[in-house]
Structures are given as structure tokens and as C-alpha cells.
Design a protein around this motif. Structure first.
Motif, short mmCIF file in Angstrom:
data_model
loop_
_atom_site.label_atom_id
_atom_site.label_comp_id
_atom_site.label_asym_id
_atom_site.label_seq_id
_atom_site.Cartn_x
_atom_site.Cartn_y
_atom_site.Cartn_z
N LEU A 151 44.14 63.00 84.16
CA LEU A 151 43.50 61.71 83.55
C LEU A 151 44.34 61.04 82.69
O LEU A 151 44.76 62.01 81.32
N ILE A 152 45.00 59.82 82.58
CA ILE A 152 46.02 59.46 82.11
C ILE A 152 45.38 58.05 81.19
O ILE A 152 44.63 57.15 81.94
N ASP A 153 45.46 58.06 79.81
CA ASP A 153 45.10 56.85 79.37
C ASP A 153 46.11 55.65 79.37
O ASP A 153 47.11 55.66 80.17
N LYS A 154 45.80 54.55 78.78
CA LYS A 154 46.68 53.17 79.09
C LYS A 154 47.68 53.39 78.59
O LYS A 154 48.83 52.62 78.69
N ASP A 157 36.12 50.19 89.78
CA ASP A 157 36.60 49.01 89.45
C ASP A 157 36.84 48.87 87.95
O ASP A 157 37.47 47.79 87.53
N GLU A 158 36.98 50.01 87.32
CA GLU A 158 37.42 49.96 85.83
C GLU A 158 38.63 50.96 85.69
O GLU A 158 39.55 50.65 84.70
N ILE A 159 38.75 51.96 86.43
CA ILE A 159 40.07 52.56 86.44
C ILE A 159 40.68 53.08 87.67
O ILE A 159 40.14 52.61 88.84
N GLU A 160 42.12 53.29 87.61
CA GLU A 160 42.71 53.70 89.08
C GLU A 160 42.73 54.92 89.53
O GLU A 160 42.83 55.77 88.53
N PHE A 161 42.23 55.16 90.76
CA PHE A 161 42.22 56.49 91.19
C PHE A 161 43.36 56.76 92.35
O PHE A 161 43.47 55.78 93.12
N VAL A 162 44.05 57.71 92.06
CA VAL A 162 45.35 58.02 93.09
C VAL A 162 45.04 59.41 93.65
O VAL A 162 45.19 60.23 92.71
N ARG A 176 32.79 61.36 81.56
CA ARG A 176 32.39 60.11 81.74
C ARG A 176 32.55 59.56 80.24
O ARG A 176 32.83 58.26 80.18
N LYS A 177 32.15 60.22 79.35
CA LYS A 177 32.31 59.88 77.68
C LYS A 177 33.60 59.47 77.49
O LYS A 177 33.88 58.64 76.73
N ILE A 178 34.43 60.53 77.88
CA ILE A 178 35.95 60.38 77.67
C ILE A 178 36.33 59.06 78.44
O ILE A 178 37.43 58.52 77.73
N ILE A 179 36.01 58.94 79.84
CA ILE A 179 36.59 57.54 80.44
C ILE A 179 36.05 56.47 79.61
O ILE A 179 36.94 55.45 79.39
N ASP A 180 34.87 56.34 79.31
CA ASP A 180 34.29 55.41 78.42
C ASP A 180 35.08 55.09 77.07
O ASP A 180 35.27 53.92 76.97
N VAL A 228 44.08 52.95 82.74
CA VAL A 228 43.57 54.36 82.75
C VAL A 228 43.50 54.73 84.20
O VAL A 228 43.26 54.14 85.11
N VAL A 229 43.97 56.01 84.46
CA VAL A 229 44.31 56.41 85.71
C VAL A 229 44.00 57.88 85.98
O VAL A 229 44.07 58.60 85.15
N LEU A 230 43.38 58.17 87.08
CA LEU A 230 43.00 59.64 87.65
C LEU A 230 43.99 59.82 88.73
O LEU A 230 43.98 59.18 89.66
N VAL A 231 44.78 60.90 88.67
CA VAL A 231 45.49 61.46 89.91
C VAL A 231 45.23 62.48 90.29
O VAL A 231 45.09 63.55 89.22
#
Length: 186
Positions: free
Chosen positions: A155-158, A106-111, A178-182, A77-80
Motif C-alpha cells: 500500500l503506497i501513499d501519494k 474510485d478512490e485508490i488505484e488497484f494494481v 480501511r482506517k489507514i486508507i481513509d 494512493v496505490v495498492l499493488v
């Protein structure tokens, strides 16, 4: 001399215009206005309209010159976020970005991507106590990122699906984001 309502409105309008044209006051006022817009959460892209990132061929550089290969985060999961230090809507949404980063680093990638020099970027980050890492593009970004204005956040999923595609300031630390990311992390 009595002042009429239309005259008062005109005076107020002229004062606002004057303040907006003075460089020292323009940016703080613009940031304040965009903070008002940034109270809203970004919305998800309708499932039938979601685009999928298939080309992860993109290289970025950090301040030390180390190359970050976007391919390395495929399957996560990535946030660009494309932004700049001089951009009022970018500045307005950064506090919510930092809070989201603090909770999900620690859970998703931030770019975070900026075309500015690192000296300017680091000055901005330090001044505002932001701890996320920022990259400069070393190669052109994938075409699916249609960045015509900033801030622009994805916001990109796996699986590479673009779940959120937001131009402009938003509240990235909202319960709905947060609900979407979770949900994406499950």
C-alpha cells in the motif's frame, strides 16, 4: 484390541499427511488454513523503516494488450498485489481484496499483477465473481518491490511511501486497513 492415545494421534497424523499429499485435497486444505491466517489485518511499516518508491518506470499489459504505465498513477494512493491463481494464500485473501476493491476502486488505484496467462486468470476471476483488473508485467517491476514470495502486497501513499508491505495472506477489508486508507486519502 484397545487403541492407545499415542496410536490415535499417529493415525490422525498419518491421515492428515495422506490427505495433504493427494492433489485433489491438498489445495482446498491449504486455502482453508490460509483463510485462518487471513483473519489478521496487515500492519503498517514503522515510519522510520518506510521505503519510498521513486522509480515509477514500470509497464504492465492488460488482457487486451493495452499498456498500463505505472508512472500515470504517481501521486495517487496505490495498492499493488502480486498473486497467482494456483497460490493458496493468494486465493484465501482474494475475497477481502474484492471487498476492498468494491469500496475503494474510485478512490485508490488497484494494481493486481500475475505472470499467468490471461485465459487462466480470467477463468479464476469469473469462477469467483471477481471484478478487479489484472495485469501482466511488460517490463521489470521497480527494485523496491522485493517479491520473493506471493502474495506480496504494497500500500503506497501519494508521496510514494510504502505504508504496508505484506507477504502472505491477510484481511485487506479490515477496519484497520480501511482506517489507514481513509487517512491516506485526506
Amino acid at each position: 484390541m484397545k487403541v492407545s492415545k499415542p496410536q490415535v494421534k499417529n493415525i490422525i497424523f498419518l491421515v492428515i499427511l495422506t490427505v495433504l499429499f493427494i492433489p485433489q485435497t491438498r489445495q482446498p486444505i491449504q486455502i482453508l488454513l490460509h483463510k485462518g491466517f487471513a483473519i489478521f489485518s496487515p500492519s503498517t511499516v514503522e515510519k522510520s523503516k518506510q521505503k519510498t518508491l521513486v522509480n515509477y518506470n514500470w509497464k504492465l499489459k492488460d488482457e487486451s494488450g493495452s499498456v498500463f504505465n505505472f508512472k500515470d498513477i504517481k501521486g495517487k494512493v496505490v495498492l499493488v498485489n502480486f498473486w497467482a491463481t494456483w497460490c493458496p494464500p493468494c486465493i484465501a485473501e482474494m475475497p477481502s481484496m474484492q471487498k476492498l476493491y468494491d469500496n475503494y476502486k474510485d478512490e485508490i488505484e488497484f494494481v493486481f499483477v500475475s505472470n499467468e496467462e490471461f485465459l487462466k486468470i480470467n477463468e479464476f476471476l469469473n469462477k469467483n465473481n471477481y471484478s478487479f483488473k489484472v495485469y501482466n508485467p511488460a517490463t521489470n517491476y521497480p527494485e523496491i518491490f522485493d517479491v520473493t514470495s506471493i502474495p506480496r502486497t504494497y500500500l503506497i501513499d501519494k508521496y510514494g511511501n510504502i505504508i504496508i508491505d505484506k507477504s502472505g495472506a491477510a484481511n485487506w477489508n479490515s477496519d484497520s486497513v480501511r482506517k489507514i486508507i481513509d487517512g491516506l486519502l485526506k
